[in-house]
Design an enzyme around this catalytic site. Sequence first.
Site, short mmCIF file in Angstrom:
data_model
loop_
_atom_site.label_atom_id
_atom_site.label_comp_id
_atom_site.label_asym_id
_atom_site.label_seq_id
_atom_site.Cartn_x
_atom_site.Cartn_y
_atom_site.Cartn_z
N ASN A 60 0.80 -1.22 0.00
CA ASN A 60 0.00 0.00 0.00
C ASN A 60 0.83 1.28 0.00
O ASN A 60 0.34 2.32 -0.44
CB ASN A 60 -0.95 0.02 1.19
CG ASN A 60 -1.98 -1.09 1.13
OD1 ASN A 60 -1.97 -1.93 0.25
ND2 ASN A 60 -2.89 -1.08 2.08
N TYR A 104 -3.89 -0.58 7.97
CA TYR A 104 -4.49 -0.19 6.69
C TYR A 104 -4.86 1.28 6.68
O TYR A 104 -4.55 2.02 5.74
CB TYR A 104 -5.73 -1.05 6.43
CG TYR A 104 -6.45 -0.71 5.14
CD1 TYR A 104 -5.99 -1.21 3.92
CD2 TYR A 104 -7.58 0.09 5.14
CE1 TYR A 104 -6.64 -0.89 2.74
CE2 TYR A 104 -8.24 0.41 3.97
CZ TYR A 104 -7.77 -0.09 2.77
OH TYR A 104 -8.41 0.23 1.60
#
Length: 173
Positions: A60, A104
């Site tokens: 990510n 996240y």
Amino acid sequence: MDAAKKFGQKAIYLKTDVSKKSDMEACFNETLKKFGTIDIVINNAGILDEERYELLIDTNIKGVIYGTLLGFKHMGKHRKGKGGIVVNVASIVGVRQFAGFPVYTGTKHFVIGFSRAIGSPFYYDNTGVKILSILPGFTETVLIHKVPTLKEFEELKLNEYTNNKIATFAAQP
């Protein structure tokens, strides 16, 4: 007549591990070999797996950095390119916190901060590369309820919290 014959080949599929700089460079090089130029880069790869947070961070964050910097390298006017666009896909959790997925959430905050910094007038004025960010909300699917959370907090029953809060969170303005 098939679409490729009628319109020409407009896209190719290249299996790429975005967490590996060498894979990303190979992807860009193959794209340039096939099409001769790059006009837009869309950094959309991402995972949501708190148990494997190192891979989550590598995918990510590193993937967005590699894709963005390679976009500048191959499209930037400072490198004899013609300019272009980089689209970095974050998530609604990039502007809101979500307790069930702290790593996240942090990676998506990074995407927004990185995009805002590297998308500043200084970079655009010198490269002609525009940075855009989009922040889609959660999509209600079966998979979203099976996402592992951090094992360190198993006793807090974050899975139950996450399962009950996904729809409410996604619906917030």
